[in-house]
Design a protein around this motif. Structure first.
Motif, mmCIF file in Angstrom:
data_model
loop_
_atom_site.group_PDB
_atom_site.id
_atom_site.type_symbol
_atom_site.label_atom_id
_atom_site.label_comp_id
_atom_site.label_asym_id
_atom_site.label_seq_id
_atom_site.Cartn_x
_atom_site.Cartn_y
_atom_site.Cartn_z
ATOM 1 N N PRO A 13 -17.268 0.290 -0.993
ATOM 2 C CA PRO A 13 -16.901 1.819 -1.014
ATOM 3 C C PRO A 13 -16.349 2.354 0.175
ATOM 4 O O PRO A 13 -16.669 1.963 1.219
ATOM 5 C CB PRO A 13 -18.639 2.548 -1.060
ATOM 6 N N VAL A 14 -15.443 3.186 0.189
ATOM 7 C CA VAL A 14 -14.523 3.965 1.163
ATOM 8 C C VAL A 14 -15.487 4.965 1.657
ATOM 9 O O VAL A 14 -15.701 5.912 0.973
ATOM 10 C CB VAL A 14 -13.390 4.038 0.792
ATOM 11 N N GLU A 72 -7.984 -2.893 2.235
ATOM 12 C CA GLU A 72 -8.571 -3.941 2.454
ATOM 13 C C GLU A 72 -10.206 -3.711 1.880
ATOM 14 O O GLU A 72 -10.692 -4.541 1.091
ATOM 15 C CB GLU A 72 -8.843 -4.655 3.942
ATOM 16 N N GLN A 73 -10.723 -2.658 2.289
ATOM 17 C CA GLN A 73 -11.810 -2.131 1.743
ATOM 18 C C GLN A 73 -11.923 -1.983 0.059
ATOM 19 O O GLN A 73 -12.786 -2.152 -0.674
ATOM 20 C CB GLN A 73 -12.624 -0.918 2.285
ATOM 21 N N ARG A 74 -10.973 -1.297 -0.248
ATOM 22 C CA ARG A 74 -10.691 -1.240 -1.764
ATOM 23 C C ARG A 74 -10.510 -2.456 -2.457
ATOM 24 O O ARG A 74 -10.999 -2.766 -3.427
ATOM 25 C CB ARG A 74 -9.364 -0.465 -2.027
ATOM 26 N N LEU A 75 -9.661 -3.416 -1.942
ATOM 27 C CA LEU A 75 -9.449 -4.464 -2.732
ATOM 28 C C LEU A 75 -10.856 -5.642 -2.540
ATOM 29 O O LEU A 75 -10.802 -6.426 -3.409
ATOM 30 C CB LEU A 75 -8.205 -5.387 -1.921
ATOM 31 N N GLU A 81 0.837 -1.306 -0.054
ATOM 32 C CA GLU A 81 -0.117 -0.093 0.006
ATOM 33 C C GLU A 81 0.859 1.223 0.053
ATOM 34 O O GLU A 81 0.712 2.046 -0.732
ATOM 35 C CB GLU A 81 -0.878 0.071 1.243
ATOM 36 N N VAL A 82 1.828 1.238 0.573
ATOM 37 C CA VAL A 82 2.805 2.472 0.924
ATOM 38 C C VAL A 82 3.668 2.645 -0.509
ATOM 39 O O VAL A 82 3.612 3.847 -0.863
ATOM 40 C CB VAL A 82 3.789 2.203 2.189
ATOM 41 N N ARG A 83 3.790 1.586 -1.071
ATOM 42 C CA ARG A 83 4.724 1.816 -2.325
ATOM 43 C C ARG A 83 3.630 2.317 -3.436
ATOM 44 O O ARG A 83 3.920 3.342 -4.111
ATOM 45 C CB ARG A 83 5.364 0.244 -2.807
ATOM 46 N N VAL A 97 -2.660 0.860 10.564
ATOM 47 C CA VAL A 97 -3.920 0.238 10.606
ATOM 48 C C VAL A 97 -4.727 0.896 9.698
ATOM 49 O O VAL A 97 -5.377 0.303 8.871
ATOM 50 C CB VAL A 97 -4.347 0.241 12.245
ATOM 51 N N HIS A 98 -4.619 2.257 9.702
ATOM 52 C CA HIS A 98 -5.834 2.926 9.058
ATOM 53 C C HIS A 98 -5.579 2.755 7.485
ATOM 54 O O HIS A 98 -6.395 2.321 6.618
ATOM 55 C CB HIS A 98 -5.506 4.414 9.117
ATOM 56 N N LEU A 99 -4.404 2.600 7.104
ATOM 57 C CA LEU A 99 -3.831 2.389 5.750
ATOM 58 C C LEU A 99 -4.225 0.852 5.277
ATOM 59 O O LEU A 99 -4.733 0.754 4.304
ATOM 60 C CB LEU A 99 -2.367 2.625 5.436
ATOM 61 N N ARG A 100 -4.223 -0.163 6.117
ATOM 62 C CA ARG A 100 -4.552 -1.281 5.998
ATOM 63 C C ARG A 100 -6.169 -1.706 5.752
ATOM 64 O O ARG A 100 -6.349 -2.083 5.008
ATOM 65 C CB ARG A 100 -3.796 -2.185 7.121
ATOM 66 N N VAL A 101 -6.956 -0.889 6.509
ATOM 67 C CA VAL A 101 -8.269 -0.610 6.286
ATOM 68 C C VAL A 101 -8.645 -0.158 5.038
ATOM 69 O O VAL A 101 -9.705 -0.886 4.394
ATOM 70 C CB VAL A 101 -8.788 0.100 7.611
ATOM 71 N N LEU A 102 -8.230 0.927 4.782
ATOM 72 C CA LEU A 102 -8.292 1.345 3.509
ATOM 73 C C LEU A 102 -8.066 0.477 2.415
ATOM 74 O O LEU A 102 -8.924 0.149 1.598
ATOM 75 C CB LEU A 102 -7.465 2.667 3.234
#
Length: 265
Positions: free
Chosen positions: A261-262, A254-257, A222-224, A247-252
């Protein structure tokens, strides 16, 4: 609290049972004593109100609840991270008020790591459910006595985790008091817990708020994709909430994958 509750209800390794109403309710073992306690958490304005009952030391139980709900962390500086990082600003807007909920204890995080090794989250959750008694994961002493009909070396590793918990090697207060890198190395001394598992124990078991999970490939990806720079460099702007940002980036992600809708702020 609504956002945190929804997050915890979807946290497969230690999911909160879904209930109607605004209360967050849970039953767990008080770390160190390993006696049952129950908590009801409600929100009054900006204040979380805890109501506890049970056999265990309720002062210890309250401190444990605050730890696994991230209520023991001063979040007043969290909005400033968004001002330094527009990606984190997006995540904060999508999940307002989210404080990462962790495992009840490092012991349970370590046990989950063993159960999910080479199995995946769904099978790990089934194996964990098969060991639970009245909705609670067994105490370390009970786990040592149990007839563990589990695949591979999982029985051996679970007993090593139970012994480590009884010896105080997985104590949340002690792990939080250490430098996170040192804490991760210490946890790796427990048989069956490698670098990935040790990071989980420290960051989500002890719920250390300011550490970077270097072995989490989904976060690294996600960071890359979002920044085009290494995680170690990007995460400097997240201090002192590097775990929260991760954790926030992981949640974003997972929802996108999943194609969901985020939510927007």
């Amino acid at each position: 609290m609504t956002t945190s509750r929804a997050f915890w209800e979807g946290f497969t390794p230690s999911a909160l049972p879904r209930r109607d109403g605004v209360e967050l309710r849970s039953t767990f073992l008080v770390e160190g004593e390993w006696r049952r306690a129950s908590v009801s958490v409600t929100q009054a304005g900006a204040t979380a109100v805890l109501s506890l009952s049970g056999e265990g030391d309720l002062d210890l139980a309250a401190a444990q609840v605050c730890r696994f709900l991230s209520l023991d962390v001063d979040g007043s500086g969290w909005p400033a991270v968004a001002s330094r990082d527009p990606v984190i600003a997006e995540a904060q807007a999508a999940f307002p008020g989210l404080r990462p909920c962790g495992f009840y204890s490092p012991y349970e995080a370590a046990a989950w790591s063993v159960l999910s090794q080479r199995a995946g989250m769904a099978q790990g959750a089934r194996l964990k459910a098969s060991l639970m008694v009245d909705g609670v994961f067994p105490a370390p002493s009970a786990l040592l006595r149990a007839d563990l009909d589990l695949p591979g070396r999982k029985p051996e590793y679970l007993r090593a985790v139970a012994r480590a918990a009884l010896d105080g090697l997985l104590d949340a207060v002690a792990l939080r008091a250490m430098n996170p890198v040192a804490a991760v190395l210490a946890v790796q001394q427990v048989k069956g817990l490698g670098p990935f598992a040790a990071e989980l124990v420290v960051l989500r078991g002890a719920n250390a708020p300011d550490a970077v999970p270097h072995k989490e490939s989904r976060l690294t990806d996600e960071v890359r994709e979002r920044y085009g720079r290494p995680l170690a460099e990007v995460s400097q702007a997240w201090r002192p909430y590097r775990t929260w940002a991760s954790v926030h980036l992981r949640v974003l992600r997972e929802q996108r994958l999943r194609g969901e809708p985020v939510p927007s702020g």
